[in-house]
Enzyme design. Structure first.
Site, PDB file in Angstrom:
ATOM      1  N   GLU A  42       0.900  -1.144   0.000  1.00 24.61           N
ATOM      2  CA  GLU A  42       0.000   0.000   0.000  1.00 24.61           C
ATOM      3  C   GLU A  42       0.944   1.200   0.000  1.00 24.61           C
ATOM      4  O   GLU A  42       1.859   1.264   0.831  1.00 24.61           O
ATOM      5  CB  GLU A  42      -0.867   0.048   1.269  1.00 24.61           C
ATOM      6  CG  GLU A  42      -1.771   1.276   1.242  1.00 24.61           C
ATOM      7  CD  GLU A  42      -2.560   1.518   2.537  1.00 24.61           C
ATOM      8  OE1 GLU A  42      -2.248   0.876   3.553  1.00 24.61           O
ATOM      9  OE2 GLU A  42      -3.471   2.365   2.507  1.00 24.61           O
ATOM     10  N   ARG A 268       5.367 -12.813   9.541  1.00 25.80           N
ATOM     11  CA  ARG A 268       6.058 -11.576   9.196  1.00 25.80           C
ATOM     12  C   ARG A 268       7.365 -11.525   9.969  1.00 25.80           C
ATOM     13  O   ARG A 268       7.558 -12.198  10.971  1.00 25.80           O
ATOM     14  CB  ARG A 268       5.188 -10.369   9.526  1.00 25.80           C
ATOM     15  CG  ARG A 268       5.076 -10.092  11.017  1.00 25.80           C
ATOM     16  CD  ARG A 268       4.256  -8.836  11.334  1.00 25.80           C
ATOM     17  NE  ARG A 268       4.288  -7.845  10.279  1.00 25.80           N
ATOM     18  CZ  ARG A 268       3.225  -7.203   9.816  1.00 25.80           C
ATOM     19  NH1 ARG A 268       2.036  -7.460  10.313  1.00 25.80           N
ATOM     20  NH2 ARG A 268       3.320  -6.301   8.883  1.00 25.80           N
ATOM     21  N   LYS A 278       4.914   0.414  10.228  1.00 26.82           N
ATOM     22  CA  LYS A 278       4.898   1.662   9.457  1.00 26.82           C
ATOM     23  C   LYS A 278       4.522   2.844  10.341  1.00 26.82           C
ATOM     24  O   LYS A 278       5.040   3.937  10.200  1.00 26.82           O
ATOM     25  CB  LYS A 278       3.870   1.542   8.328  1.00 26.82           C
ATOM     26  CG  LYS A 278       4.446   1.019   7.023  1.00 26.82           C
ATOM     27  CD  LYS A 278       3.410   1.203   5.924  1.00 26.82           C
ATOM     28  CE  LYS A 278       3.734   0.314   4.725  1.00 26.82           C
ATOM     29  NZ  LYS A 278       2.635   0.336   3.749  1.00 26.82           N
TER      30      LYS A 278
END
Length: 566
Positions: A42, A268, A278
């Site tokens: 994204e 992850r 983020k």
RNA sequence: AGGGGCGUCGCCAAGUGGUAAGGCAGCGGGUUUUGAUCCCGCCAUUCGUAGGUUCGAGUCCUUCCGCCCCUGCCA
């Protein structure tokens, strides 16, 4: 023992991780003639080390199995996304060494199709326009242990839903006034199936579609269908999306999609002494705790690039940590090992004195300049040689001289010998001090005949130190970086990760003296400053007049670990 | 009426019923004009726990324990 017993001729093959096993099996069974994966960031921030793992996995599988990997921007939330991020992401993927198949894709490329499919769902009685606001929707959704309740708008007719959805699309409602929901099961133990929102109103300008739309599909409604449109065979994502898979499959089953993609989840990446969220990285940037997204201390791809980490090192790291479904925290030491390993093999050597101490060679003529030839790498002749000017005065590292020291100290000591790398063995005679007692110069002698040889008298030097001519050198700034966080788990527990910031994560040194050959250093190239570490020109602050070098990483240093450093 | 995952050496991780790979870290030694690199050696009688099935279990079954994710009109 026979050869069969020892198995000595067998080559150890690297075991396949579960994704590789799935793909191999799918290919063997003819489920696909060719696999297609995708990396779907994204564009709402910069890529970090965790994304590198996903990039290496997705592009890696395509390369390994002769398939293709698309780069698709998952741009369904225009409020948080922008072009700056899409450009930075493209650059990072390319820098890592990967090439996406065909053109860059955007989920927004499929907005027309997605919109048509939403209408298709309405026609099938599988979606409805709901007028509940956010707060009401939360109440109706139920909780983790209690089922939800059906929305009072759930039974609207197809015609009414069609009309309402068209009004949404036409901008006739305010944001939040209503939304389009899939009609699934409000009592499902999987909350993602409790009539999830598939289209919401956002009167925002979109970086790709401009003002064409004021309604945008949700991640759940867009991702799987986009995968289907692109013919993605293996849609690889992280573990937190596992609960979304039933929904992913529900859309694929209820819509006339051109292909059946399958979702697979892996754990992850987590690394100690750093944060990989983020939101937190953005906070470090916004609150100026670091010098931007590409600050060399950041675990962002751009930060690591500026720091001097190499694409090969990052790829090797991703290879070593593996791909599994179990959560874990990888030791940052593995990353550091990969960086050192690559740089040791490929970085040409050079010398730079960080904290200079002048040494006058009293038996060397003041006007003499001897040109010495040295190898650029101790184990790679292909990297060639270079020349160094040797003069009466040279600089050595302040910490490489002591008036007295124990036998463990392998550097220059008054009355003792040391070799100047690639030059002569010298012996210190005396330390000159200023009024405050600080050593400001060392007077020493060259031991004749020691260029390339040990002293004829048999008294070998204790060690080898780096040096640079005091009259012919390159003045520069050097930036030493250390871990951004003091705490091994800045993310953990109830602590504020900002409280874990290492106050000494950056040390700026002025007046460093590098050998002249470094004047031609260029951004993107790495050098080992002998006995010091690996360095590269800083892409942000370095200028021809004032070179600035970043320390990528120090050399591994076993000195002082088990012994007295005095 | 909660659901979904995961537990193998300090860290990562192979193992797919036949008797615990490998890497990082660490430790010891050798080479070395970088206290680097390189080389050699050491480093899990045991796989979260307790039972069970089996000639044989890290692998199969059951119990319990621990950790992670899910109640955005984020992705």
């Amino acid at each position: 023992m026979s050869a069969a017993d020892t198995g000595s001729t067998e080559v150890k093959t690297k075991p396949l991780h579960f994704i590789q096993q799935i793909i191999r099996k799918d290919l063997e069974q003819g489920l696909h003639k060719k696999i297609v994966t995708r990396f779907p960031p994204e564009p709402n921030g910069y890529l970090h080390i965790g994304h590198a793992k996903s990039i290496c996995l997705n592009f890696g599988m395509a390369d390994e199995f002769g398939g293709a990997c698309n780069l698709r921007f998952d741009d369904t939330n225009p409020e948080k996304e922008n072009e700056e991020f899409v450009n930075a992401i493209k650059q990072d993927v390319e820098w890592l060494g990967f090439k996406w198949d065909g053109a860059v894709r955007y989920t927004s490329d499929y907005f027309d199709q997605l919109h048509a499919w939403a209408i298709d769902l309405i026609n099938k009685g599988l979606a409805f326009v709901c007028d509940l606001n956010a707060e009401q929707m939360r109440e109706y959704r139920g909780t983790l242990v209690e089922p939800g309740k059906n929305s009072p708008f759930r039974e609207r007719s197809v015609e009414e839903n069609l009309a309402l959805f068209e009004k949404m699309r036409a901008g006739e409602f305010e944001e939040g006034a209503c939304s389009l929901r899939a009609k699934i099961d409000m009592s499902s133990p999987n909350i993602n199936l409790r009539d999830p929102i598939i289209y919401r109103i956002k009167k925002a300008h979109h970086h790709q579609t401009g003002d064409k739309w004021c309604i945008y599909p949700s991640y759940d409604f867009a991702h799987g269908q986009s995968d289907a449109i692109e013919g993605i065979t293996h849609s690889i994502c992280t573990l937190e999306f596992e609960d979304h898979k039933p929904l992913y499959d529900w859309f694929i089953q209820n819509l006339p999609v051109p292909a059946i993609p399958r979702q697979y989840e892996f754990a992850r990446l987590n690394i100690n002494y750093s944060v990989t969220s983020k939101r937190k990285l953005k906070q470090l940037v916004d609150e100026h705790h670091v010098d931007g997204w590409n600050d060399p201390r950041m675990p962002t791809i751009s930060g690591m690039r500026r720091r001097g980490f190499t694409p090969a090192a990052l790829r090797e790291f991703c290879e070593r940590i593996g791909v599994t479904r179990s959560d874990g925290i990888v030791d940052v030491g593995v990353l550091e090992f990969c960086v050192r390993d690559d740089l040791d093999k490929n970085a040409p050597r050079a010398m730079c004195v960080l904290k200079p101490l002048k040494v006058t060679l009293t038996n060397c003529p003041a006007d003499q300049v001897e040109t010495l030839t040295v190898h650029n790498h101790p184990n790679r002749a292909d990297l060639g040689d270079r020349t160094l000017p040797f003069t009466q005065t040279v600089f050595i590292e302040q910490e490489d001289f002591r008036e007295e020291a124990n036998k463990k100290y392998k550097r220059l000591v008054t009355g003792k010998r040391v070799r100047l790398r690639g030059a002569y063995v010298i012996e210190a005679d005396e330390a000159i001090k200023d009024a405050a007692g600080n050593i400001i110069e060392v007077r020493a002698r060259i031991i004749e005949g020691t260029l390339g040889k040990d002293p004829a008298d048999g008294v070998k030097p204790k060690g080898v130190i780096h040096w640079v001519s005091a009259t012919q050198n390159l003045d520069c700034e050097v930036r030493l970086y250390n871990r951004l966080f003091i705490d091994e788990a800045p993310d953990a527990g109830g602590k504020n990760f900002l409280d874990c910031i290492n106050p000494d994560s950056l040390e700026v040194l002025q007046g460093c003296k590098a050998e002249l050959s470094l004047a031609t250093a260029s951004v993107g190239n790495s050098y080992q400053f002998e006995r010091q570490g690996y360095f590269c020109l800083d892409s942000k602050y370095s200028t021809t007049e004032k070179p600035v070098f970043n320390r990528t990483i120090s050399l591994k240093d076993s000195f002082g670990k088990t012994e007295d450093q005095e």
